[in-house]
Design a protein around this motif. Structure first.
Motif, PDB file in Angstrom:
ATOM      1  N   ASN A   1       0.814  -1.223   0.000  1.00 46.76           N
ATOM      2  CA  ASN A   1       0.000   0.000   0.000  1.00 46.76           C
ATOM      3  C   ASN A   1       0.845   1.270   0.000  1.00 46.76           C
ATOM      4  N   VAL A   2       2.065   1.175   0.542  1.00 51.28           N
ATOM      5  CA  VAL A   2       2.979   2.325   0.540  1.00 51.28           C
ATOM      6  C   VAL A   2       3.304   2.752  -0.885  1.00 51.28           C
ATOM      7  N   LEU A   3       3.303   1.784  -1.788  1.00 49.55           N
ATOM      8  CA  LEU A   3       3.716   2.043  -3.173  1.00 49.55           C
ATOM      9  C   LEU A   3       2.563   2.427  -4.082  1.00 49.55           C
ATOM     10  N   ARG A   4       1.323   2.391  -3.565  1.00 49.50           N
ATOM     11  CA  ARG A   4       0.177   2.671  -4.445  1.00 49.50           C
ATOM     12  C   ARG A   4       0.135   4.138  -4.844  1.00 49.50           C
ATOM     13  N   LYS A   5      -0.312   4.384  -6.059  1.00 51.55           N
ATOM     14  CA  LYS A   5      -0.510   5.761  -6.518  1.00 51.55           C
ATOM     15  C   LYS A   5      -1.669   6.384  -5.750  1.00 51.55           C
ATOM     16  N   ASP A   6      -1.621   7.704  -5.611  1.00 55.88           N
ATOM     17  CA  ASP A   6      -2.676   8.418  -4.881  1.00 55.88           C
ATOM     18  C   ASP A   6      -4.046   8.281  -5.543  1.00 55.88           C
ATOM     19  N   GLU A   7      -4.041   8.347  -6.871  1.00 55.15           N
ATOM     20  CA  GLU A   7      -5.328   8.366  -7.580  1.00 55.15           C
ATOM     21  C   GLU A   7      -5.817   6.939  -7.831  1.00 55.15           C
ATOM     22  N   ALA A   8      -7.145   6.819  -7.904  1.00 52.89           N
ATOM     23  CA  ALA A   8      -7.728   5.514  -8.220  1.00 52.89           C
ATOM     24  C   ALA A   8      -7.439   5.174  -9.678  1.00 52.89           C
ATOM     25  N   ILE A   9      -6.968   3.954  -9.909  1.00 51.19           N
ATOM     26  CA  ILE A   9      -6.692   3.508 -11.272  1.00 51.19           C
ATOM     27  C   ILE A   9      -7.783   2.503 -11.628  1.00 51.19           C
ATOM     28  N   ASN A  10      -8.436   2.712 -12.730  1.00 52.05           N
ATOM     29  CA  ASN A  10      -9.527   1.816 -13.082  1.00 52.05           C
ATOM     30  C   ASN A  10      -9.003   0.606 -13.854  1.00 52.05           C
ATOM     31  N   ILE A  11      -9.011  -0.532 -13.185  1.00 56.68           N
ATOM     32  CA  ILE A  11      -8.545  -1.761 -13.821  1.00 56.68           C
ATOM     33  C   ILE A  11      -9.773  -2.629 -14.098  1.00 56.68           C
ATOM     34  N   GLN A  12      -9.910  -3.058 -15.354  1.00 57.13           N
ATOM     35  CA  GLN A  12     -11.126  -3.801 -15.706  1.00 57.13           C
ATOM     36  C   GLN A  12     -11.138  -5.219 -15.153  1.00 57.13           C
ATOM     37  N   ASP A  13     -10.047  -5.945 -15.347  1.00 57.49           N
ATOM     38  CA  ASP A  13     -10.122  -7.383 -15.066  1.00 57.49           C
ATOM     39  C   ASP A  13      -9.809  -7.753 -13.622  1.00 57.49           C
ATOM     40  N   LYS A  14     -10.527  -7.128 -12.709  1.00 58.20           N
ATOM     41  CA  LYS A  14     -10.412  -7.555 -11.305  1.00 58.20           C
ATOM     42  C   LYS A  14     -11.699  -8.274 -10.919  1.00 58.20           C
TER      43      LYS A  14
ATOM     44  N   VAL B   1      -1.844 -12.116  -5.189  1.00 58.56           N
ATOM     45  CA  VAL B   1      -2.846 -12.553  -4.212  1.00 58.56           C
ATOM     46  C   VAL B   1      -3.842 -11.439  -3.939  1.00 58.56           C
ATOM     47  N   MET B   2      -3.338 -10.210  -3.775  1.00 59.89           N
ATOM     48  CA  MET B   2      -4.216  -9.095  -3.438  1.00 59.89           C
ATOM     49  C   MET B   2      -4.824  -8.430  -4.679  1.00 59.89           C
ATOM     50  N   GLY B   3      -4.412  -8.894  -5.853  1.00 63.60           N
ATOM     51  CA  GLY B   3      -4.995  -8.352  -7.074  1.00 63.60           C
ATOM     52  C   GLY B   3      -4.494  -6.964  -7.439  1.00 63.60           C
ATOM     53  N   LEU B   4      -3.324  -6.567  -6.927  1.00 60.04           N
ATOM     54  CA  LEU B   4      -2.761  -5.258  -7.289  1.00 60.04           C
ATOM     55  C   LEU B   4      -1.978  -5.378  -8.595  1.00 60.04           C
ATOM     56  N   LYS B   5      -2.178  -4.402  -9.488  1.00 66.92           N
ATOM     57  CA  LYS B   5      -1.516  -4.437 -10.792  1.00 66.92           C
ATOM     58  C   LYS B   5      -0.400  -3.389 -10.849  1.00 66.92           C
ATOM     59  N   GLU B   6       0.554  -3.599 -11.753  1.00 66.37           N
ATOM     60  CA  GLU B   6       1.682  -2.657 -11.874  1.00 66.37           C
ATOM     61  C   GLU B   6       1.202  -1.227 -12.104  1.00 66.37           C
ATOM     62  N   GLU B   7       0.102  -1.049 -12.872  1.00 66.26           N
ATOM     63  CA  GLU B   7      -0.407   0.289 -13.178  1.00 66.26           C
ATOM     64  C   GLU B   7      -0.827   1.038 -11.916  1.00 66.26           C
ATOM     65  N   GLU B   8      -1.131   0.295 -10.851  1.00 69.03           N
ATOM     66  CA  GLU B   8      -1.595   0.938  -9.616  1.00 69.03           C
ATOM     67  C   GLU B   8      -0.448   1.389  -8.724  1.00 69.03           C
ATOM     68  N   LEU B   9       0.758   0.929  -9.026  1.00 68.23           N
ATOM     69  CA  LEU B   9       1.905   1.248  -8.171  1.00 68.23           C
ATOM     70  C   LEU B   9       2.767   2.345  -8.801  1.00 68.23           C
ATOM     71  N   MET B  10       3.522   3.033  -7.945  1.00 69.99           N
ATOM     72  CA  MET B  10       4.303   4.182  -8.413  1.00 69.99           C
ATOM     73  C   MET B  10       5.385   3.783  -9.418  1.00 69.99           C
TER      74      MET B  10
END
Lengths: 162, 162, 162
Positions: free
Chosen positions: A48-61, A129-138
């Motif tokens: 979560n420390v690495l997540r971008k501030d803005e919400a990123i819309n990922i379709q395939d979750k 596992v948590m479904g986080l994608k590269e686009e969501e991280l800094m």
């Protein structure tokens, strides 16, 4: 590899609380400033420390992944204290007191770490596992698994789990 | 420094929970008894372990600092368990069970650590941020920043974040 | 011992949360697969990771010991997440998401650790304090105190407190 000097530093950033994240970046930037090679490995809640501030819309979750995405703090500005958080009041006050004493904010510490070539690695297994994608991280971080962490840790004597 | 044997031990005492404080002092005194040089670096909530039992009246604190002073546990006898604390019942029972099994209390372990020349260092940066003053902390400790910790950690192979 | 290469790994498993237990076994099995000698030292709440699933009826426990026995999670299947547990919903979902991504379950990771000769040690002092008996813990583990941990840590550079 056993003859080699073990002078590097690694940190596993697991908890992802505001206070622990600040502590880990203060240690990381301090060690890098002393000339050490430093690797931070972000896993589980530490991602979560690495997540971008803005919400990123990922379709395939799927539903669970969407839920985890929503419920976990999005980026360094949203993190909570590990203690005395009181629904955000505690982390607000901690930030205020840090500012009064001219301590760098977490986003500033992260930027400094990148300037000092601290290697920041996101754990691909827990991302999956948590479904986080590269686009969501800094930007400017690397992606790897536990074997990569262990190979860095092999050349380090300061190895912390935070 | 890279040729040097890395045989010392350092601990960052971050959480300041009763159980984690006990664990850190059992490790510290055990390592010191084996002849190792041991440094404990108290930061963030870990500073509460070092607070004197009695309230110290400091004039020049601002409102936030006074509030943190009041809300954080004052010294080793007031610390709480990290789990199953149940408003203090858990820490009371843990102390009772430790006594039944002749395990030293936290104040006794701290005294033993000082007798064994374990170096106890309070983190000056987090003292500043939280508004804790030297007069509020126990005697016989040192004051330093992260650079001092890192230089101790450089000569150690057992470096724990607790 | 100071001339010796410090290439082993030790972990103090203190918290005993589901997520931290999974992380510790992923690191342990990864390090063992790389040929390192790995020792995991289970203490305080970490002892719950080693408990057998079934209730073991021990006669000579006092009231407090019975209470701790009942209230602490019994074995790897009962552990809770350190964050976002929501009365068990979080740990249920985490397990579901791990399964979807073919990550091994905690019981499977423990078995793998034993196959890879990871040394699993239960801390006898905290067993005493909490009233846990050898009959209540899983087979194939060892029993020792902090001196034994420290002597293993002396030959390791990766020493984590989890």
């Amino acid at each position: 590899m056993s003859d080699q000097a073990k002078d590097n530093a690694t940190m596993i950033v697991f908890d992802g609380d505001l206070d622990k994240a600040i502590a880990s970046f203060i240690i990381a930037t301090g060690a890098a400033a002393m000339g050490k090679k430093v690797t931070m490995f972000f896993t589980f809640w530490g991602l979560n420390v690495l997540r971008k501030d803005e919400a990123i819309n990922i379709q395939d979750k799927n539903f669970l992944e969407k839920m985890f995405e929503k419920m976990m703090p999005r980026g360094p500005k949203k993190l909570k204290l590990s203690k005395m958080n009181y629904g955000g009041a505690g982390s607000y006050l901690m930030k205020k007191m840090m500012k009064e004493h001219n301590v760098q904010t977490l986003p500033e510490l992260i930027e400094l770490a990148q300037d000092l070539d601290v290697k920041m690695v996101a754990c691909t297994m827990t991302m999956d596992v948590m479904g986080l994608k590269e686009e969501e991280l800094m930007d400017g971080i690397e992606y790897a698994g536990v074997a990569s962490y262990l190979s860095e840790a092999e050349d380090a004597n300061v190895n912390l789990f935070i």
